[in-house]
Design a protein around this motif. Structure first.
Motif, mmCIF file in Angstrom:
data_model
loop_
_atom_site.group_PDB
_atom_site.id
_atom_site.type_symbol
_atom_site.label_atom_id
_atom_site.label_comp_id
_atom_site.label_asym_id
_atom_site.label_seq_id
_atom_site.Cartn_x
_atom_site.Cartn_y
_atom_site.Cartn_z
ATOM 1 N N LEU A 194 5.712 -10.958 -15.126
ATOM 2 C CA LEU A 194 4.608 -10.341 -15.844
ATOM 3 C C LEU A 194 4.964 -8.931 -16.319
ATOM 4 O O LEU A 194 4.608 -8.529 -17.430
ATOM 5 C CB LEU A 194 3.367 -10.293 -14.958
ATOM 6 N N PHE A 195 5.655 -8.194 -15.473
ATOM 7 C CA PHE A 195 6.064 -6.839 -15.853
ATOM 8 C C PHE A 195 7.012 -6.866 -17.044
ATOM 9 O O PHE A 195 6.850 -6.085 -17.996
ATOM 10 C CB PHE A 195 6.728 -6.150 -14.657
ATOM 11 N N LEU A 196 8.004 -7.757 -17.015
ATOM 12 C CA LEU A 196 8.949 -7.848 -18.136
ATOM 13 C C LEU A 196 8.242 -8.305 -19.405
ATOM 14 O O LEU A 196 8.543 -7.816 -20.507
ATOM 15 C CB LEU A 196 10.086 -8.798 -17.770
ATOM 16 N N LEU A 197 7.301 -9.244 -19.269
ATOM 17 C CA LEU A 197 6.529 -9.679 -20.432
ATOM 18 C C LEU A 197 5.678 -8.529 -20.971
ATOM 19 O O LEU A 197 5.564 -8.341 -22.197
ATOM 20 C CB LEU A 197 5.643 -10.852 -20.036
ATOM 21 N N ASP A 198 5.100 -7.755 -20.075
ATOM 22 C CA ASP A 198 4.329 -6.579 -20.468
ATOM 23 C C ASP A 198 5.194 -5.610 -21.256
ATOM 24 O O ASP A 198 4.796 -5.103 -22.325
ATOM 25 C CB ASP A 198 3.764 -5.908 -19.214
ATOM 26 N N GLU A 199 6.408 -5.341 -20.747
ATOM 27 C CA GLU A 199 7.314 -4.430 -21.442
ATOM 28 C C GLU A 199 7.700 -4.971 -22.815
ATOM 29 O O GLU A 199 7.782 -4.219 -23.794
ATOM 30 C CB GLU A 199 8.569 -4.197 -20.596
ATOM 31 N N LEU A 200 7.914 -6.266 -22.895
ATOM 32 C CA LEU A 200 8.279 -6.874 -24.180
ATOM 33 C C LEU A 200 7.144 -6.736 -25.188
ATOM 34 O O LEU A 200 7.371 -6.346 -26.347
ATOM 35 C CB LEU A 200 8.625 -8.348 -23.964
ATOM 36 N N LEU A 201 5.922 -7.037 -24.764
ATOM 37 C CA LEU A 201 4.775 -6.939 -25.669
ATOM 38 C C LEU A 201 4.536 -5.491 -26.090
ATOM 39 O O LEU A 201 4.202 -5.218 -27.261
ATOM 40 C CB LEU A 201 3.531 -7.511 -25.000
ATOM 41 N N ARG A 202 4.699 -4.563 -25.168
ATOM 42 C CA ARG A 202 4.549 -3.152 -25.523
ATOM 43 C C ARG A 202 5.615 -2.727 -26.530
ATOM 44 O O ARG A 202 5.334 -1.960 -27.461
ATOM 45 C CB ARG A 202 4.638 -2.274 -24.267
ATOM 46 N N GLY A 203 6.833 -3.231 -26.337
ATOM 47 C CA GLY A 203 7.899 -2.908 -27.277
ATOM 48 C C GLY A 203 7.629 -3.470 -28.663
ATOM 49 O O GLY A 203 7.853 -2.796 -29.683
ATOM 50 N N LEU A 261 0.817 -1.206 0.000
ATOM 51 C CA LEU A 261 0.000 0.000 0.000
ATOM 52 C C LEU A 261 0.853 1.259 0.000
ATOM 53 O O LEU A 261 0.434 2.297 -0.537
ATOM 54 C CB LEU A 261 -0.925 0.009 1.219
ATOM 55 N N TRP A 262 2.039 1.200 0.599
ATOM 56 C CA TRP A 262 2.890 2.386 0.687
ATOM 57 C C TRP A 262 3.159 3.004 -0.677
ATOM 58 O O TRP A 262 3.158 4.214 -0.824
ATOM 59 C CB TRP A 262 4.228 2.028 1.337
ATOM 60 N N GLY A 263 3.402 2.150 -1.660
ATOM 61 C CA GLY A 263 3.722 2.666 -2.985
ATOM 62 C C GLY A 263 2.565 2.618 -3.955
ATOM 63 O O GLY A 263 2.490 3.449 -4.868
ATOM 64 N N LEU A 264 1.647 1.659 -3.785
ATOM 65 C CA LEU A 264 0.579 1.486 -4.778
ATOM 66 C C LEU A 264 -0.400 2.648 -4.769
ATOM 67 O O LEU A 264 -0.819 3.130 -5.832
ATOM 68 C CB LEU A 264 -0.155 0.173 -4.523
ATOM 69 N N MET A 265 -0.800 3.124 -3.604
ATOM 70 C CA MET A 265 -1.760 4.231 -3.567
ATOM 71 C C MET A 265 -1.169 5.517 -4.148
ATOM 72 O O MET A 265 -1.803 6.156 -4.998
ATOM 73 C CB MET A 265 -2.284 4.426 -2.150
ATOM 74 N N PRO A 266 0.045 5.940 -3.785
ATOM 75 C CA PRO A 266 0.630 7.122 -4.454
ATOM 76 C C PRO A 266 0.908 6.888 -5.933
ATOM 77 O O PRO A 266 0.940 7.842 -6.715
ATOM 78 C CB PRO A 266 1.930 7.352 -3.670
ATOM 79 N N ALA A 267 1.108 5.628 -6.353
ATOM 80 C CA ALA A 267 1.400 5.352 -7.763
ATOM 81 C C ALA A 267 0.248 5.742 -8.665
ATOM 82 O O ALA A 267 0.442 5.980 -9.867
ATOM 83 C CB ALA A 267 1.724 3.866 -7.946
ATOM 84 N N ALA A 268 -0.975 5.834 -8.121
ATOM 85 C CA ALA A 268 -2.122 6.232 -8.936
ATOM 86 C C ALA A 268 -1.979 7.661 -9.456
ATOM 87 O O ALA A 268 -2.642 8.031 -10.428
ATOM 88 C CB ALA A 268 -3.409 6.092 -8.119
ATOM 89 N N LEU A 269 -1.127 8.467 -8.825
ATOM 90 C CA LEU A 269 -0.894 9.833 -9.291
ATOM 91 C C LEU A 269 -0.100 9.864 -10.590
ATOM 92 O O LEU A 269 -0.118 10.874 -11.302
ATOM 93 C CB LEU A 269 -0.164 10.638 -8.218
ATOM 94 N N VAL A 270 0.618 8.791 -10.891
ATOM 95 C CA VAL A 270 1.426 8.717 -12.125
ATOM 96 C C VAL A 270 1.063 7.416 -12.845
ATOM 97 O O VAL A 270 1.879 6.493 -12.938
ATOM 98 C CB VAL A 270 2.930 8.798 -11.818
ATOM 99 N N PRO A 271 -0.154 7.323 -13.383
ATOM 100 C CA PRO A 271 -0.614 6.044 -13.935
ATOM 101 C C PRO A 271 0.138 5.584 -15.166
ATOM 102 O O PRO A 271 0.050 4.414 -15.536
ATOM 103 C CB PRO A 271 -2.087 6.327 -14.265
ATOM 104 N N ARG A 272 0.891 6.465 -15.838
ATOM 105 C CA ARG A 272 1.622 6.076 -17.043
ATOM 106 C C ARG A 272 3.004 5.502 -16.738
ATOM 107 O O ARG A 272 3.683 5.013 -17.644
ATOM 108 C CB ARG A 272 1.778 7.276 -17.979
ATOM 109 N N SER A 273 3.444 5.572 -15.500
ATOM 110 C CA SER A 273 4.803 5.169 -15.153
ATOM 111 C C SER A 273 4.986 3.655 -15.209
ATOM 112 O O SER A 273 4.084 2.886 -14.857
ATOM 113 C CB SER A 273 5.143 5.670 -13.740
ATOM 114 N N ARG A 274 6.164 3.224 -15.647
ATOM 115 C CA ARG A 274 6.493 1.796 -15.639
ATOM 116 C C ARG A 274 6.523 1.256 -14.212
ATOM 117 O O ARG A 274 6.108 0.127 -13.952
ATOM 118 C CB ARG A 274 7.856 1.566 -16.299
ATOM 119 N N LEU A 275 7.026 2.054 -13.277
ATOM 120 C CA LEU A 275 7.083 1.604 -11.886
ATOM 121 C C LEU A 275 5.682 1.414 -11.318
ATOM 122 O O LEU A 275 5.464 0.554 -10.464
ATOM 123 C CB LEU A 275 7.869 2.615 -11.045
#
Length: 630
Positions: free
Chosen positions: A584-593, A527-541
């Motif tokens: 899953l994240f690396l696969l996501d990045e590969l498919l996006r690429g 929760l520490w990072g996921l809730m603030p991450a909604a402020l930057v929804p386009r970020s890879r992180l």
């Protein structure tokens, strides 16, 4: 409203309804899950949903039946959570595009309904809420300090039978102690009502943070405003750990979101007040204080003059001192008030983290045996005596080799928990460790002749008294905190140039904490990072953090197999918890690429070819000749 947006909003409504049905099916089906905790909320509510009727505490079962029922419930939970996450990802994809009143209504309507289902649920995946209530009662009802007193010191309290950490003082911040005290004082001995109120606090925190995300993205990234709100408010991870688990991490993260939103404003008093919001978050849980250096450098870098920088330092300092004094003073109990630091350094603080299996491998390389690794890190030894002639066995197996005879009245030190009706014991006369049948043993007082024996004293302390554990812990702490220091340095340099960079940097620091630094880890820490991450929804992180939320929820399915044939699911649960999201994240990045490369290539192939200078000259010559001939 265009037809496309109307269809999008109707699609969101359908996905939201499917998610709510999935929650209604999931929550009553976790009765026999090993990590399930009963919550007596039904008696404290004026109504009860048909599928959420109070089933009472989980019945006692024989080990074989408990293992089978746990396995079935674990499979159901893993499937349900994965299905909920698929619906969640679909909703985030549908949520792209400009805002509409219908879309916002659907998103918050589903979010409120999901949180309401969590609040009235008869089960949870953690019993921390009972510790909150007990610590609050120690402070407000008994007038003692939860930082120096433990729940076990208050026998007869109505909350005590529900508390798991009975011999542990509070590790929570002063602000949370005050909130817990207010709730405990207002509900009296009503345990169920206390659970409901704690859940409501965390649910309101999540919904408030989602509203802040919507208001900010509405101006800064309108195409992702609805998707960012869904990212926070519809996350199965956030919903489970806030409205169901009632973890104070949701309040802490909501205050961080509030602070980052304030920091997003133009330089001035509002942006500087963000320091106060982060200080409040740190007084709920100390982890949030790691954001203060990043926030401070960011505010100083964007100030237009040295005078403005002086004003930032002055206002931030006054806020920090004023808020800290007003909140810490009523609960101050000396250095024990901030004893939470031991979670980041203690040799026995390893659970649910990638460092947990790493610790075992390092200990083996340093000479520890497999039997040593089976002893829980928090285990402490005690003395037993043989009340008849018996023997010491080499292993727990029924047909194991006899190591030595044990005459009646032999004093033995227990150095491992009971399993298969045998205790792991140490004979100080022969300095040998083996296993003895519990049927021939009974507790005795500590023999005075071993009071100065350094080997015996180290074994009494438990695994933390061994050299191998201390050295393995030292190596892991050096790597973990070194990685955190490097992440903070990079965040200070590259993440303090813009408000979006600040939010992204915080999400990155949280990922380093969760993957590398923290050895004492529980799912709700994400929760520490996921809730603030909604402020930057386009970020890879942000995407990696979303995947991590799904992965750590699998911990509730993987726990509880330690004494069965699938023991490795429990012992190595951290590997799928953290590894699958990364894959899953690396696969996501590969498919996006691949998609980006294909789209770019297609555009180039379809684009008209440029006409060369030579072709133009040849065309003009042909036109001139044709004109003369005509």
């Amino acid at each position: 409203m265009s037809i496309r947006l109307l269809l999008r909003d109707l699609g969101l409504a359908a996905v939201g309804a499917a998610s709510l049905l999935a929650y209604c099916w999931l929550l009553p089906s976790v009765t026999y899950l090993s990590s399930t905790t009963y919550t007596p909320v039904a008696a404290s509510l004026p109504f009860t949903l048909a599928s959420f009727e109070d089933p009472g505490p989980v019945p006692e079962l024989i080990p074989e039946s408990a293992a089978q029922l746990h396995a079935a419930a674990a499979v159901d939970l893993a499937i349900a959570l994965t299905a909920l996450y698929l619906l969640y990802v679909v909703a985030m994809c549908l949520g792209r595009g400009r805002l509409t009143v219908l879309g916002v209504t659907v998103v918050f309507g589903v979010a409120v309904a999901a949180q309401a289902l969590m609040v009235v649920s008869p089960y949870a995946f953690s019993g921390d809420v009972y510790s909150y209530g007990m610590y609050g009662r120690i402070f407000s009802v008994y007038g003692q300090s939860p930082y120096s007193q433990t729940p076990a010191q208050f026998p007869g309290d109505p909350f005590l039978p529900y508390v798991f950490w009975m011999h542990v003082p509070s590790f929570y911040g002063p602000l949370w102690t005050l909130i817990s005290g207010w709730i405990a004082a207002s509900v009296g001995g009503d345990v169920g009502l206390a659970v409901v109120l704690f859940r409501l606090v965390e649910s309101a925190s999540v919904l408030g943070a989602a509203l802040l995300v919507l208001l900010l993205l509405r101006h800064n990234d309108p195409e992702r405003a609805l998707a960012g709100t869904i990212l926070l408010a519809w996350s199965p991870f956030v919903i489970v750990e806030s409205g169901l688990g009632a973890h104070n991490d949701a309040l802490m993260a909501a205050l961080i979101v509030f602070g980052l939103v304030l920091a997003w404003q133009r330089p001035g008093i509002f942006s500087t007040v963000s320091v106060g919001a982060v200080v409040l978050a740190g007084l709920v849980k100390a982890t949030a204080l790691a954001l203060l250096p990043l926030l401070g450098i960011y505010l100083l870098r964007r100030s237009p003059s040295w005078l403005a920088r002086f004003g930032v330092v002055l206002v931030a300092g006054l806020l920090t001192v004023g808020i800290g004094t007003a909140i810490v003073w009523p609960v101050w109990a000396g250095p024990a008030t901030f004893a939470v630091g031991t979670l980041g350094s203690g040799a026995d603080r390893y659970v649910n983290s990638l460092a947990e299996p790493a610790l075992g491998e390092i200990r083996k390389s340093l000479g520890a045996s497999t039997d040593d690794l089976e002893v829980p890190l928090q285990f402490g030894g005690w003395w037993v005596g043989t009340h008849t002639d018996t023997v010491m066995h080499e292993t727990r197996a029924p047909d194991s080799t006899v190591v030595q005879p044990l005459p009646a009245w032999t004093s033995l030190l227990v150095v491992g928990p009971e399993r298969d009706k045998r205790l792991r014991v140490y004979d100080p006369l022969t300095e040998r460790i083996g296993y003895a049948d519990v049927a021939f043993l009974g507790p005795i007082d500590a023999p005075p002749e071993y009071a100065d024996d350094h080997i015996v004293q180290a074994l009494i302390v438990g695994p933390v008294g061994s050299w191998t554990l201390q050295e393995a812990n030292r190596q892991i702490r050096i790597v973990g905190w070194g990685a955190f220091a490097l992440a903070m340095l990079l965040a200070l340099i590259f993440g303090t140039r813009s408000p979006a960079g600040l939010a992204t940097a915080w999400v990155g620091v949280c990922l380093v904490l969760e993957y590398v630094t923290l050895t004492w880890f529980w799912p709700w820490y994400v929760l520490w990072g996921l809730m603030p991450a909604a402020l930057v929804p386009r970020s890879r992180l942000t995407r990696l953090t979303v995947y991590l939320g799904w992965g750590v929820l699998l911990a509730y399915s993987l726990m509880g197999f330690q004494d069965g044939r699938f023991w490795y699911l429990h012992n190595f649960r951290a590997i799928p918890m953290f590894g699958l999201p990364l894959v899953l994240f690396l696969l996501d990045e590969l498919l996006r690429g691949i998609w980006w490369t294909g789209a770019l290539t297609w555009r180039r192939l379809r684009a008209p070819r440029p006409i060369s200078l030579e072709s133009r000259r040849a065309d003009r010559a042909r036109e001139t000749v044709t004109a003369r001939l005509s």
